[in-house]
Write a protein that holds these residues in place. Structure first.
Motif, short mmCIF file in Angstrom:
data_model
loop_
_atom_site.label_atom_id
_atom_site.label_comp_id
_atom_site.label_asym_id
_atom_site.label_seq_id
_atom_site.Cartn_x
_atom_site.Cartn_y
_atom_site.Cartn_z
N LEU A 165 -5.74 0.11 2.22
CA LEU A 165 -6.15 1.49 1.97
C LEU A 165 -6.30 2.22 3.30
CD1 LEU A 165 -9.04 0.90 -0.63
CD2 LEU A 165 -6.57 1.05 -1.05
N GLY A 167 0.83 -1.20 0.00
CA GLY A 167 0.00 0.00 0.00
C GLY A 167 0.86 1.25 0.00
N ARG A 168 0.19 2.40 -0.01
CA ARG A 168 0.90 3.66 0.03
C ARG A 168 1.54 3.88 1.41
NH1 ARG A 168 -2.96 7.40 -0.16
NH2 ARG A 168 -4.68 5.93 -0.35
N ASP A 182 -3.37 3.70 -5.56
CA ASP A 182 -3.87 2.41 -5.09
C ASP A 182 -4.25 1.52 -6.28
OD1 ASP A 182 -3.74 2.98 -2.26
OD2 ASP A 182 -5.48 4.27 -2.55
#
Length: 457
Positions: free
Chosen positions: A279, A191-192, A289
């Motif tokens: 997320l 993920g980020r 994403d």
């Protein structure tokens, strides 16, 4: 794990057995020369043919000599190889035609219980036409025209080898299913930056195993941790958890160390079986994403999407529905990717996440029986026949599964280069729905089956 199915290449000296062996294993393991008798011992290698994986044996040229001589002992090695193999691939030289020694080998192979595949090598050009016709006289069925040197005829060779390999692979799949519960689930969290990946793993492990904090980018290396999850039925299921560095947009990754970290995260995706894209509920779904999700699917990995920080999110129903709708639009190549809500801070939804991960791995690893697959295929074609561009009929003959993890299939037929992408999407979506593959990546390829040396097609 069961051993790979085995194909033994047999034939008289200098018909191209070692050339074919080298082509199947993808490297020059066997010596090749115009002089007969170069190969003396059995040589084995792992082969791959259009997704089929098997063991191939290159045997010495079969000669009619006294058993005590060197050629006689070489013949004994060839006999042993055939009796141990799942099928024998009998190679003749189409340019030379059927020789008396070919006839003797044919009689010997007919007396053995090992299934025989007959191939006429060096069939390119008119010089091979008469030898190809003569090969029918060996009483071993239709000969496959091919050129081991130029790689022609491999589709027809695949079709003839496939039943022998798939029979053994089915046994292997049964063994795999029996002991899959003992195999660690390779689960990567991606993920980020600052989506809560390390915090989530710490909550799963119930210990502060990874450093966390409000600063983005604390994790630089992919960290692998072996652990056991107690499933709702009480079983302990082994898991290998992989935490990764946050994946930012490539344009924003300037620092050399961060570039290395992102590359390391991509390698973790390639290593894992199931990927959880995490997320941030406070930020929703962003374009990055979707890029990460697309990369995971392109790599053929099973994907789950989890919305973290659910404990601090507002308007839960609206948020969930909005992200779900955006995923349907943004991930049209894999509709229905499982979407779950979790909280790394409170532990909400973690058991459901792990249960879903094991379930999606099972689907990702599943093999459909040839009978079930072709019954579905025939029904799908009957409901919606392929188009006939320019009045030319596209004939779809059959479909076979060539691999799992991810499920991979090949369709055989004629004029498949004219089959539109929309029809392949129709078939892929049908497989997802009717064969229960859901949102796991499904790979579908086409292969035209015909005599490669027949210019009329």
């Amino acid at each position: 794990m069961a051993k790979l199915p085995t194909i033994a290449i047999v034939g008289r000296p200098n018909v191209g057995k070692s050339t074919l062996f080298n082509r199947l294993v993808g490297k020059r393991l066997a010596l090749v020369d115009d002089r007969p008798g170069v190969t003396r011992d059995r040589r084995e290698g792992d082969a791959s043919l259009l997704g089929l994986e098997f063991r191939v044996i290159d045997t010495a040229g079969y000669e009619d000599e006294d058993p005590d001589t060197l050629p006689g002992r070489m013949r004994a090695q060839t006999t042993a190889a055939v009796r141990e193999a799942d099928a024998a691939l009998f190679l003749i030289d189409a340019r030379a035609g059927v020789t008396p020694l070919d006839e003797e080998i044919g009689r010997w192979l007919r007396s053995e219980t090992t299934p025989v595949i007959l191939a006429a090598n060096k069939a390119e050009g008119r010089a091979g036409e008469s030898g190809l016709l003569e090969a029918w006289s060996l009483g071993l069925g239709e000969p496959i025209p091919m050129s081991a040197e130029h790689g022609e005829g491999v589709v027809d060779l695949f079709e003839h080898i496939r039943p022998h390999v798939e029979r053994e692979e089915a046994r292997e799949e049964e063994e795999y299913a029996e002991d899959e519960n003992d195999r660690p689930l390779k689960l990567a969290i991606v993920g980020r930056p600052n989506a809560g990946k390390s915090t989530l793993i710490n909550r799963i492990l119930e210990e502060e195993r990874l450093i966390t904090g409000p600063e983005a980018g604390i994790t630089r290396d992919s960290i692998s941790i072996d652990w056991e999850w107690q499933a709702p039925d009480g079983r302990l299921r082994p898991v290998r958890l992989i935490d990764t560095a946050g994946m930012r947009k490539r344009a924003k990754v300037q620092d050399k160390l961060e570039k290395l970290s992102v590359a390391d995260g991509r390698r973790a995706v390639e290593f894992a079986e199931v990927i959880v894209l995490l997320l941030d509920a406070t930020l929703g779904l962003e374009a990055q994403d979707l890029r990460i999700a697309d990369y995971v699917l392109q790599e053929g990995r099973a994907l789950l999407i989890a919305i973290n920080k659910w404990d601090v999110a507002e308007n839960h129903s609206q948020l969930f529905q909005g992200i779900s709708a955006a995923l349907q639009d943004g991930l049209s190549q894999a509709p229905g990717v499982p979407l779950l809500s979790v909280s790394a801070m409170t532990g909400k939804g973690l058991d459901q996440l792990l249960e879903a991960a094991f379930k999606v791995r099972e689907v990702w690893s599943r093999r459909v029986s040839t009978g079930q697959l072709n019954r579905w295929f025939e029904a799908a074609i009957e409901r919606n026949p392929p188009p006939a561009p320019g009045g030319k009929r596209i004939k779809l003959r059959y479909i076979t599964q060539v691999n799992t993890r991810p499920p991979s299939f090949v369709i055989f037929g004629n004029r498949l280069e004219m089959l539109p992408d929309s029809y392949l999407r129709y078939l892929t979506n049908g497989m997802r729905k009717e064969l229960d593959f859901g949102a796991v990546p499904v790979r579908l390829q086409t292969r035209t089956s015909k005599n490669p040396f027949n210019k009329d097609g």
